[in-house]
Scaffold this motif. Sequence first.
Motif, PDB file in Angstrom:
ATOM      1  N   SER A   1      46.596 -97.328 -34.527  1.00  0.00           N
ATOM      2  CA  SER A   1      47.317 -98.216 -33.616  1.00  0.00           C
ATOM      3  C   SER A   1      48.609 -98.710 -34.261  1.00  0.00           C
ATOM      4  N   ALA A   2      48.535 -99.068 -35.546  1.00  0.00           N
ATOM      5  CA  ALA A   2      49.738 -99.500 -36.250  1.00  0.00           C
ATOM      6  C   ALA A   2      50.724 -98.345 -36.412  1.00  0.00           C
ATOM      7  N   LEU A   3      50.209 -97.139 -36.613  1.00  0.00           N
ATOM      8  CA  LEU A   3      51.094 -95.969 -36.658  1.00  0.00           C
ATOM      9  C   LEU A   3      51.733 -95.724 -35.287  1.00  0.00           C
ATOM     10  N   GLU A   4      51.000 -96.018 -34.209  1.00  0.00           N
ATOM     11  CA  GLU A   4      51.583 -95.930 -32.868  1.00  0.00           C
ATOM     12  C   GLU A   4      52.722 -96.932 -32.713  1.00  0.00           C
ATOM     13  N   MET A   5      52.553 -98.140 -33.253  1.00  0.00           N
ATOM     14  CA  MET A   5      53.624 -99.140 -33.226  1.00  0.00           C
ATOM     15  C   MET A   5      54.858 -98.625 -33.955  1.00  0.00           C
ATOM     16  N   SER A   6      54.639 -97.971 -35.091  1.00  0.00           N
ATOM     17  CA  SER A   6      55.768 -97.420 -35.850  1.00  0.00           C
ATOM     18  C   SER A   6      56.509 -96.353 -35.044  1.00  0.00           C
ATOM     19  N   GLN A   7      55.755 -95.483 -34.399  1.00  0.00           N
ATOM     20  CA  GLN A   7      56.389 -94.442 -33.572  1.00  0.00           C
ATOM     21  C   GLN A   7      57.149 -95.052 -32.405  1.00  0.00           C
ATOM     22  N   ASN A   8      56.587 -96.096 -31.793  1.00  0.00           N
ATOM     23  CA  ASN A   8      57.270 -96.772 -30.694  1.00  0.00           C
ATOM     24  C   ASN A   8      58.579 -97.404 -31.149  1.00  0.00           C
ATOM     25  N   SER A   9      58.559 -98.019 -32.340  1.00  0.00           N
ATOM     26  CA  SER A   9      59.764 -98.666 -32.867  1.00  0.00           C
ATOM     27  C   SER A   9      60.865 -97.657 -33.144  1.00  0.00           C
ATOM     28  N   GLU A  10      60.475 -96.470 -33.597  1.00  0.00           N
ATOM     29  CA  GLU A  10      61.451 -95.432 -33.946  1.00  0.00           C
ATOM     30  C   GLU A  10      61.778 -94.502 -32.783  1.00  0.00           C
ATOM     31  N   ARG A  11      61.082 -94.695 -31.655  1.00  0.00           N
ATOM     32  CA  ARG A  11      61.236 -93.804 -30.497  1.00  0.00           C
ATOM     33  C   ARG A  11      60.953 -92.351 -30.897  1.00  0.00           C
ATOM     34  N   LEU A  12      59.861 -92.197 -31.683  1.00  0.00           N
ATOM     35  CA  LEU A  12      59.458 -90.876 -32.155  1.00  0.00           C
ATOM     36  C   LEU A  12      58.026 -90.597 -31.737  1.00  0.00           C
ATOM     37  N   SER A  13      57.631 -89.348 -31.794  1.00  0.00           N
ATOM     38  CA  SER A  13      56.255 -88.947 -31.535  1.00  0.00           C
ATOM     39  C   SER A  13      55.838 -87.954 -32.609  1.00  0.00           C
ATOM     40  N   TRP A  14      54.848 -88.332 -33.404  1.00  0.00           N
ATOM     41  CA  TRP A  14      54.392 -87.475 -34.491  1.00  0.00           C
ATOM     42  C   TRP A  14      53.295 -86.540 -33.984  1.00  0.00           C
ATOM     43  N   SER A  15      53.127 -85.425 -34.653  1.00  0.00           N
ATOM     44  CA  SER A  15      52.094 -84.457 -34.271  1.00  0.00           C
ATOM     45  C   SER A  15      50.707 -84.976 -34.641  1.00  0.00           C
ATOM     46  N   PHE A  16      49.689 -84.379 -34.043  1.00  0.00           N
ATOM     47  CA  PHE A  16      48.304 -84.731 -34.368  1.00  0.00           C
ATOM     48  C   PHE A  16      48.057 -84.561 -35.861  1.00  0.00           C
ATOM     49  N   GLU A  17      48.536 -83.473 -36.430  1.00  0.00           N
ATOM     50  CA  GLU A  17      48.301 -83.184 -37.847  1.00  0.00           C
ATOM     51  C   GLU A  17      48.949 -84.241 -38.737  1.00  0.00           C
ATOM     52  N   GLU A  18      50.161 -84.684 -38.369  1.00  0.00           N
ATOM     53  CA  GLU A  18      50.842 -85.719 -39.154  1.00  0.00           C
ATOM     54  C   GLU A  18      50.049 -87.025 -39.135  1.00  0.00           C
ATOM     55  N   VAL A  19      49.623 -87.441 -37.950  1.00  0.00           N
ATOM     56  CA  VAL A  19      48.893 -88.698 -37.825  1.00  0.00           C
ATOM     57  C   VAL A  19      47.548 -88.604 -38.532  1.00  0.00           C
ATOM     58  N   ASP A  20      46.856 -87.500 -38.364  1.00  0.00           N
ATOM     59  CA  ASP A  20      45.544 -87.321 -38.990  1.00  0.00           C
ATOM     60  C   ASP A  20      45.653 -87.357 -40.510  1.00  0.00           C
ATOM     61  N   ALA A  21      46.701 -86.758 -41.045  1.00  0.00           N
ATOM     62  CA  ALA A  21      46.901 -86.773 -42.504  1.00  0.00           C
ATOM     63  C   ALA A  21      47.165 -88.192 -43.000  1.00  0.00           C
ATOM     64  N   LYS A  22      47.971 -88.950 -42.247  1.00  0.00           N
ATOM     65  CA  LYS A  22      48.229 -90.349 -42.624  1.00  0.00           C
ATOM     66  C   LYS A  22      46.951 -91.168 -42.540  1.00  0.00           C
ATOM     67  N   LEU A  23      46.134 -90.915 -41.505  1.00  0.00           N
ATOM     68  CA  LEU A  23      44.863 -91.625 -41.354  1.00  0.00           C
ATOM     69  C   LEU A  23      43.951 -91.353 -42.544  1.00  0.00           C
TER      70      LEU A  23
END
Length: 448
Positions: free
Chosen positions: A380-402
């Motif tokens: 959810s916090a990573l979603e906030m980061s993407q919203n702030s940057e107006r970006l959308s990360w791939s599933f693989e990117e988010v999963d790796a960060k998780l």
Amino acid sequence: MTKAQDYVETVKQTIKQRDPEQTDFQEAVFTVLDSLTPVLEKHPEYIEANLLRRIVEPERVIEFRVPWQDDTGHFQVNRGYRVQFNSAIGPYKGGLRFHPSVNLSTVKFLGFEQVFKNSLTGLPIGGGKGGSDFDPKGKSDSEVMRFCQSFMTELARHIGPDLDVPAGDIGVGGREVGYLFGAYKRLCGFKNGVLTGKNLTFGGSAARTEATGYGLLYYTQSMLKAHNDSLKDKKIKISGSGNVALYALQKANELGATVLTVSDSNGYVYDPNGINDKIVQQIKEVERGRIKEYAQQVDSAQYFEGSVWDQDIDYDIALPCATQNEINAQQAELLVKDGARYIAEGANMPNQTAAIKVYQDHGIYYGPGKAANAGGVAVSALEMSQNSERLSWSFEEVDAKLAQIMHEIFTKSEKAAQEYGMDGNYQAGANIAGFNKVATAMMVQGLV
């Protein structure tokens, strides 16, 4: 009794006197406070600043009525809540729960836990929680929409991307978040970061649906690795069959474990050959059926009424993912007898206090929910980061960060426990590691 112990007991007595009926809240707070005595002995300035009294009191409690109209034209009224508990390290962040059991004590305990869970993620988010005693089960889409619109009419004035960012929880999935976001947009304009758990078409994050279940397995993986062990070929009991349980099941299968059970409020299925996550997903997410249907489709599976924790079988790992207080002391003793060596909480506070003591007395490695199930709020916090940057990360990117965040949560908890002479006590370690960051922020910010 030391000065630190006396201070902790004084704070606990104050809570009992002020909120005698809030037993859920008391249980959550006292569990944390009992872990903090060595921290207070090392930091007497926390006692001088009366930090514990400040940290156990929410910054703000909002309670409101939610009137709505059902499909027959009758008017209904529910209660709504938002507890904004602590903003020392960032905007309030925490889910909304729609369930008949929701009351102020429940929301306060969840909000208090959320403060330290969010701190452990390493991300700049404070803690809050909310919800209503509204039950979406059995309601039409139109009824749920009207309720959500009424709920947001009041909540909207108290939230925002830099103030308070709610998400989903029990009873609040993609449908409800969509209705809530639509209502907020009509009231306040489009603000992408005001809610998380959104649909991918309007600012949601890939891997958010899977995050809590996947994160639970990443945490468990780190816990086993710390003891020169791995998930491969391990036998696992999972309770529940909702979002967390389903994706914990899926990730456990991917990592080479065998999941023996899943359950719902009526009973559980046991499959010695391993539960098939695709069949469970079809039953629960597509057909919205009951878990007993799994046994009707899979020859090797059996269905039993009652609690999965009353079943006597050999297994290695317990992952309770169903509900609060689902495991009592007697069931914990059975878990020990059955040979389980690890337990990690996918649900919020699924183990009763007496059950946790059983694990500690028998050397069972126990991962508390504020650490083990933090994957949902982390993404959810990573979603906030993407919203702030107006970006959308791939599933693989988010999963790796998780995966990295969950590994770091375990590592922080492990190190904190070792630092204060409680090696292997991951509950105390999580409490201390989460508390230290919040305490430091509160101290340097002055009287907050």
